[in-house]
Design a protein around this motif. Sequence first.
Motif, PDB file in Angstrom:
ATOM      1  N   UNK A  86      -2.860  42.870  56.844  1.00  0.00           N
ATOM      2  CA  UNK A  86      -3.373  43.105  55.506  1.00  0.00           C
ATOM      3  C   UNK A  86      -4.632  43.950  55.586  1.00  0.00           C
ATOM      4  N   UNK A  87      -4.729  44.932  54.715  1.00  0.00           N
ATOM      5  CA  UNK A  87      -5.913  45.791  54.709  1.00  0.00           C
ATOM      6  C   UNK A  87      -6.090  46.371  53.313  1.00  0.00           C
ATOM      7  N   UNK A  88      -7.337  46.417  52.856  1.00  0.00           N
ATOM      8  CA  UNK A  88      -7.659  47.062  51.586  1.00  0.00           C
ATOM      9  C   UNK A  88      -8.758  48.081  51.838  1.00  0.00           C
ATOM     10  N   UNK A  89      -8.696  49.209  51.133  1.00  0.00           N
ATOM     11  CA  UNK A  89      -9.638  50.293  51.385  1.00  0.00           C
ATOM     12  C   UNK A  89     -10.043  50.939  50.074  1.00  0.00           C
ATOM     13  N   UNK A  90     -11.293  51.353  49.982  1.00  0.00           N
ATOM     14  CA  UNK A  90     -11.803  52.073  48.817  1.00  0.00           C
ATOM     15  C   UNK A  90     -11.426  53.541  48.968  1.00  0.00           C
ATOM     16  N   UNK A  91     -10.596  54.056  48.075  1.00  0.00           N
ATOM     17  CA  UNK A  91     -10.181  55.461  48.169  1.00  0.00           C
ATOM     18  C   UNK A  91     -11.065  56.367  47.316  1.00  0.00           C
ATOM     19  N   UNK A  92     -12.285  55.900  46.968  1.00  0.00           N
ATOM     20  CA  UNK A  92     -13.252  56.731  46.232  1.00  0.00           C
ATOM     21  C   UNK A  92     -14.490  57.013  47.070  1.00  0.00           C
TER      22      UNK A  92
END
Length: 194
Positions: free
Chosen positions: A37-43
Amino acid sequence: MSIRLTGEIRKMSISNVNNACAVVLIIVLFASHMSAFHIDDCMRNQQNNSILHIREAHIHPANVIAPGNLNVRVNFEILRDISSDFELSVVVWRKVLFLWLTLSRSTHSLCGLLDTEFLQVDGSTSCPPQLANAGLPCRCPFTRGHYSLPLSSFYIVKPHYLLYGRYWVQAQLRDTSTGVLKACQTMRLTLSRP
């Protein structure tokens, strides 16, 4: 999809994969450094426009097991007051062999989605107890500030149309009056059997 939150028996009806992924992103706002599982800020290159910053977040287990409990802890910041509605765009991909195939694309009114998805069986519109007890907002408008969700358990039931496997989801929030991108998160997760 039907989600039953522990501590209170209630159901949230979600008509398709798009709403399921949008609700998971909105409710949980979770992140993990584990490979499943991974979450990333694409801004990253547009931080001046950003309205959301996730400082720390964890889930357990690393794979989302459905049906099963998902334990979540998160610390995030809303950088500006949000008094008007935003457009939430969600794209869901599923990994098949070596390819990421687009499963669905959808656009929602953020406030409209929250009003619809948190509607209780009895007609009330209270926030889920895990969010309410932590003082986390689940309705528009949102007030600038730091928010924390202590370790909380959510019971997830797998929709019949969603297959087990690896998923990649991108959610973007845009100001409806200007079209300016205000938040963007990508999430990779594995949906596993119990």
